[in-house]
Design a protein around this motif. Structure first.
Motif, PDB file in Angstrom:
ATOM      1  N   ALA A  41      18.815  -6.861  -2.959  1.00  0.00           N
ATOM      2  CA  ALA A  41      18.257  -5.633  -3.015  1.00  0.00           C
ATOM      3  C   ALA A  41      18.985  -4.644  -1.973  1.00  0.00           C
ATOM      4  CB  ALA A  41      16.730  -5.809  -2.319  1.00  0.00           C
ATOM      5  N   SER A  42      19.117  -3.454  -2.071  1.00  0.00           N
ATOM      6  CA  SER A  42      19.952  -2.593  -1.186  1.00  0.00           C
ATOM      7  C   SER A  42      19.111  -2.346   0.252  1.00  0.00           C
ATOM      8  CB  SER A  42      20.300  -1.187  -2.017  1.00  0.00           C
ATOM      9  OG  SER A  42      19.021  -0.479  -1.881  1.00  0.00           O
ATOM     10  N   PRO A  43      19.857  -2.207   0.971  1.00  0.00           N
ATOM     11  CA  PRO A  43      19.230  -2.273   2.494  1.00  0.00           C
ATOM     12  C   PRO A  43      18.378  -0.917   2.637  1.00  0.00           C
ATOM     13  CG  PRO A  43      21.351  -2.740   2.851  1.00  0.00           C
ATOM     14  CD  PRO A  43      21.316  -2.455   1.519  1.00  0.00           C
ATOM     15  N   LYS A  44      18.838  -0.026   2.029  1.00  0.00           N
ATOM     16  CA  LYS A  44      18.027   1.299   1.947  1.00  0.00           C
ATOM     17  C   LYS A  44      16.835   1.265   1.218  1.00  0.00           C
ATOM     18  CE  LYS A  44      21.421   4.714   3.418  1.00  0.00           C
ATOM     19  NZ  LYS A  44      22.695   5.027   2.912  1.00  0.00           N
ATOM     20  N   ALA A  45      16.758   0.618  -0.067  1.00  0.00           N
ATOM     21  CA  ALA A  45      15.676   0.493  -0.875  1.00  0.00           C
ATOM     22  C   ALA A  45      14.665  -0.529  -0.121  1.00  0.00           C
ATOM     23  CB  ALA A  45      15.862  -0.247  -2.183  1.00  0.00           C
ATOM     24  N   LEU A  46      15.196  -1.503   0.687  1.00  0.00           N
ATOM     25  CA  LEU A  46      14.274  -2.307   1.264  1.00  0.00           C
ATOM     26  C   LEU A  46      13.648  -1.842   2.438  1.00  0.00           C
ATOM     27  CD1 LEU A  46      16.525  -5.527   1.852  1.00  0.00           C
ATOM     28  CD2 LEU A  46      14.461  -5.438   0.609  1.00  0.00           C
ATOM     29  N   LEU A  48      12.221   1.400   1.938  1.00  0.00           N
ATOM     30  CA  LEU A  48      11.194   1.777   1.181  1.00  0.00           C
ATOM     31  C   LEU A  48      10.235   0.647   0.802  1.00  0.00           C
ATOM     32  CD1 LEU A  48      12.954   4.271  -1.160  1.00  0.00           C
ATOM     33  CD2 LEU A  48      11.763   4.727   0.769  1.00  0.00           C
ATOM     34  N   SER A  49      10.660  -0.541   0.352  1.00  0.00           N
ATOM     35  CA  SER A  49       9.718  -1.531   0.183  1.00  0.00           C
ATOM     36  C   SER A  49       8.799  -2.151   1.340  1.00  0.00           C
ATOM     37  CB  SER A  49      10.626  -2.782  -0.587  1.00  0.00           C
ATOM     38  OG  SER A  49      11.011  -2.560  -1.581  1.00  0.00           O
ATOM     39  N   SER A  50       9.537  -1.772   2.583  1.00  0.00           N
ATOM     40  CA  SER A  50       8.877  -2.052   3.699  1.00  0.00           C
ATOM     41  C   SER A  50       7.508  -1.233   4.214  1.00  0.00           C
ATOM     42  CB  SER A  50       9.837  -2.016   5.059  1.00  0.00           C
ATOM     43  OG  SER A  50      10.575  -3.120   4.959  1.00  0.00           O
ATOM     44  N   ILE A  51       7.639   0.152   3.586  1.00  0.00           N
ATOM     45  CA  ILE A  51       6.793   1.077   3.838  1.00  0.00           C
ATOM     46  C   ILE A  51       5.648   0.591   2.830  1.00  0.00           C
ATOM     47  CG2 ILE A  51       5.691   3.441   3.265  1.00  0.00           C
ATOM     48  CD1 ILE A  51       8.398   4.555   3.813  1.00  0.00           C
ATOM     49  N   ALA A  52       5.875   0.131   1.555  1.00  0.00           N
ATOM     50  CA  ALA A  52       4.780  -0.287   0.783  1.00  0.00           C
ATOM     51  C   ALA A  52       4.252  -1.542   1.184  1.00  0.00           C
ATOM     52  CB  ALA A  52       5.416  -0.417  -0.556  1.00  0.00           C
ATOM     53  N   LYS A  91      13.195  12.739   2.817  1.00  0.00           N
ATOM     54  CA  LYS A  91      11.819  13.337   2.187  1.00  0.00           C
ATOM     55  C   LYS A  91      11.395  11.882   1.402  1.00  0.00           C
ATOM     56  CE  LYS A  91      11.852  18.111   1.292  1.00  0.00           C
ATOM     57  NZ  LYS A  91      11.726  19.142   0.166  1.00  0.00           N
ATOM     58  N   VAL A  92      10.032  11.513   1.694  1.00  0.00           N
ATOM     59  CA  VAL A  92       9.367  10.254   1.358  1.00  0.00           C
ATOM     60  C   VAL A  92       8.424  10.608   0.826  1.00  0.00           C
ATOM     61  CG1 VAL A  92       8.722   7.732   1.747  1.00  0.00           C
ATOM     62  CG2 VAL A  92      10.849   8.793   2.725  1.00  0.00           C
ATOM     63  N   HIS A  93       7.977  10.155  -0.577  1.00  0.00           N
ATOM     64  CA  HIS A  93       6.578  10.405  -1.001  1.00  0.00           C
ATOM     65  C   HIS A  93       5.970   9.023  -1.525  1.00  0.00           C
ATOM     66  CE1 HIS A  93       3.191  12.551  -2.756  1.00  0.00           C
ATOM     67  NE2 HIS A  93       3.394  11.703  -4.017  1.00  0.00           N
ATOM     68  N   VAL A  94       4.872   8.791  -1.135  1.00  0.00           N
ATOM     69  CA  VAL A  94       4.085   7.428  -1.570  1.00  0.00           C
ATOM     70  C   VAL A  94       2.890   7.840  -2.236  1.00  0.00           C
ATOM     71  CG1 VAL A  94       2.915   5.364  -0.407  1.00  0.00           C
ATOM     72  CG2 VAL A  94       4.848   6.779   0.994  1.00  0.00           C
ATOM     73  N   ASP A  95       3.048   7.516  -3.653  1.00  0.00           N
ATOM     74  CA  ASP A  95       1.601   7.326  -4.457  1.00  0.00           C
ATOM     75  C   ASP A  95       1.184   6.062  -4.639  1.00  0.00           C
ATOM     76  OD1 ASP A  95       1.755   9.875  -5.924  1.00  0.00           O
ATOM     77  OD2 ASP A  95       3.947   9.250  -6.672  1.00  0.00           O
ATOM     78  N   TYR A  96      -0.110   5.914  -4.234  1.00  0.00           N
ATOM     79  CA  TYR A  96      -1.168   4.922  -4.198  1.00  0.00           C
ATOM     80  C   TYR A  96      -1.928   4.737  -5.395  1.00  0.00           C
ATOM     81  CZ  TYR A  96      -0.340   4.565   0.740  1.00  0.00           C
ATOM     82  OH  TYR A  96       0.564   4.391   2.083  1.00  0.00           O
ATOM     83  N   LEU A  97      -1.467   3.766  -6.552  1.00  0.00           N
ATOM     84  CA  LEU A  97      -2.213   3.927  -7.695  1.00  0.00           C
ATOM     85  C   LEU A  97      -3.325   2.564  -7.678  1.00  0.00           C
ATOM     86  CD1 LEU A  97       0.950   4.533  -8.162  1.00  0.00           C
ATOM     87  CD2 LEU A  97      -0.113   5.321 -10.324  1.00  0.00           C
ATOM     88  N   GLU A 117      -2.384   6.757   8.704  1.00  0.00           N
ATOM     89  CA  GLU A 117      -2.710   7.561   9.848  1.00  0.00           C
ATOM     90  C   GLU A 117      -2.541   6.638  11.215  1.00  0.00           C
ATOM     91  OE1 GLU A 117      -5.790  10.323   9.511  1.00  0.00           O
ATOM     92  OE2 GLU A 117      -4.954  11.552   7.784  1.00  0.00           O
ATOM     93  N   LYS A 118      -3.078   5.487  11.120  1.00  0.00           N
ATOM     94  CA  LYS A 118      -3.356   4.629  12.188  1.00  0.00           C
ATOM     95  C   LYS A 118      -2.710   3.277  12.254  1.00  0.00           C
ATOM     96  CE  LYS A 118      -7.394   3.045  14.905  1.00  0.00           C
ATOM     97  NZ  LYS A 118      -8.611   2.745  14.976  1.00  0.00           N
ATOM     98  N   TYR A 119      -2.543   2.469  11.017  1.00  0.00           N
ATOM     99  CA  TYR A 119      -2.247   1.061  11.163  1.00  0.00           C
ATOM    100  C   TYR A 119      -0.725   0.814  10.715  1.00  0.00           C
ATOM    101  CZ  TYR A 119      -7.098   0.178  12.002  1.00  0.00           C
ATOM    102  OH  TYR A 119      -8.203   0.028  12.571  1.00  0.00           O
ATOM    103  N   CYS A 120      -0.064   1.521   9.809  1.00  0.00           N
ATOM    104  CA  CYS A 120       1.266   1.084   9.230  1.00  0.00           C
ATOM    105  C   CYS A 120       2.291   1.641  10.241  1.00  0.00           C
ATOM    106  CB  CYS A 120       1.251   1.889   8.176  1.00  0.00           C
ATOM    107  SG  CYS A 120       3.040   1.396   7.256  1.00  0.00           S
ATOM    108  N   GLY A 121       2.826   0.674  10.903  1.00  0.00           N
ATOM    109  CA  GLY A 121       3.899   1.083  11.829  1.00  0.00           C
ATOM    110  C   GLY A 121       5.132   1.455  11.319  1.00  0.00           C
ATOM    111  N   VAL A 122       5.646   0.888  10.065  1.00  0.00           N
ATOM    112  CA  VAL A 122       6.585   1.152   9.417  1.00  0.00           C
ATOM    113  C   VAL A 122       6.494   2.745   8.900  1.00  0.00           C
ATOM    114  CG1 VAL A 122       8.053   0.904   7.238  1.00  0.00           C
ATOM    115  CG2 VAL A 122       7.088  -1.069   8.376  1.00  0.00           C
TER     116      VAL A 122
END
Length: 141
Positions: A41-46, A48-52, A91-97, A117-122
């Protein structure tokens, strides 16, 4: 104060192997166009995976407490890099499905909101250098 230690080892060419505090390892590489082998995996893509991963873990734990059980759950992230070096996500957009039978939309939205808003430190780390937006999509059968 909690701390984490990660050790990263150069394997060959542009391939790196990195561990994490729970003992699992990942491979990082870059594309063949960038003279890598595409073997990890590319470091930058990782990032984004960390946010997810961070937000997804929060959401599932919260939904479990609320006794809401989706049949399926995906997180799709689209991010835009700056043009100049060092290239960072501006810019980062997160879609939750969410997919399921008669999912309680209020509870699902609350679980996402609590994570974002509260828990996700990433996600909070990303907000220090990027514009982060989110959207919830609920697909009831």
């Amino acid at each position: 104060m909690a701390s984490h230690i990660v050790t990263t080892e150069w394997k060959k060419n542009l391939l790196f192997k990195s561990d994490n505090p729970n003992g699992h390892t990942i491979l990082m590489d870059t594309s063949q166009e960038m003279r890598g082998n595409g073997a990890g995996a590319s470091p930058k893509a990782l990032m984004l995976s960390s946010i997810a991963g961070c937000s997804g873990l929060d959401i599932i734990m919260i939904l479990n407490k609320m006794r809401v059980q989706p049949d399926d759950f995906h997180i799709k992230i689209e991010a835009e890099l700056t043009e100049e070096h060092p290239k960072v996500y501006k810019k980062v957009h997160v879609d939750y499905l969410f997919y399921g039978n008669d999912l309680d939309e209020e509870k699902v939205n609350k679980a996402v909101r609590l994570s974002v808003e509260k828990y996700c430190g990433v996600m909070e780390m990303f907000r220090q250098f990027s514009e982060v937006t989110t959207q919830v999509h609920i697909h009831n059968k």
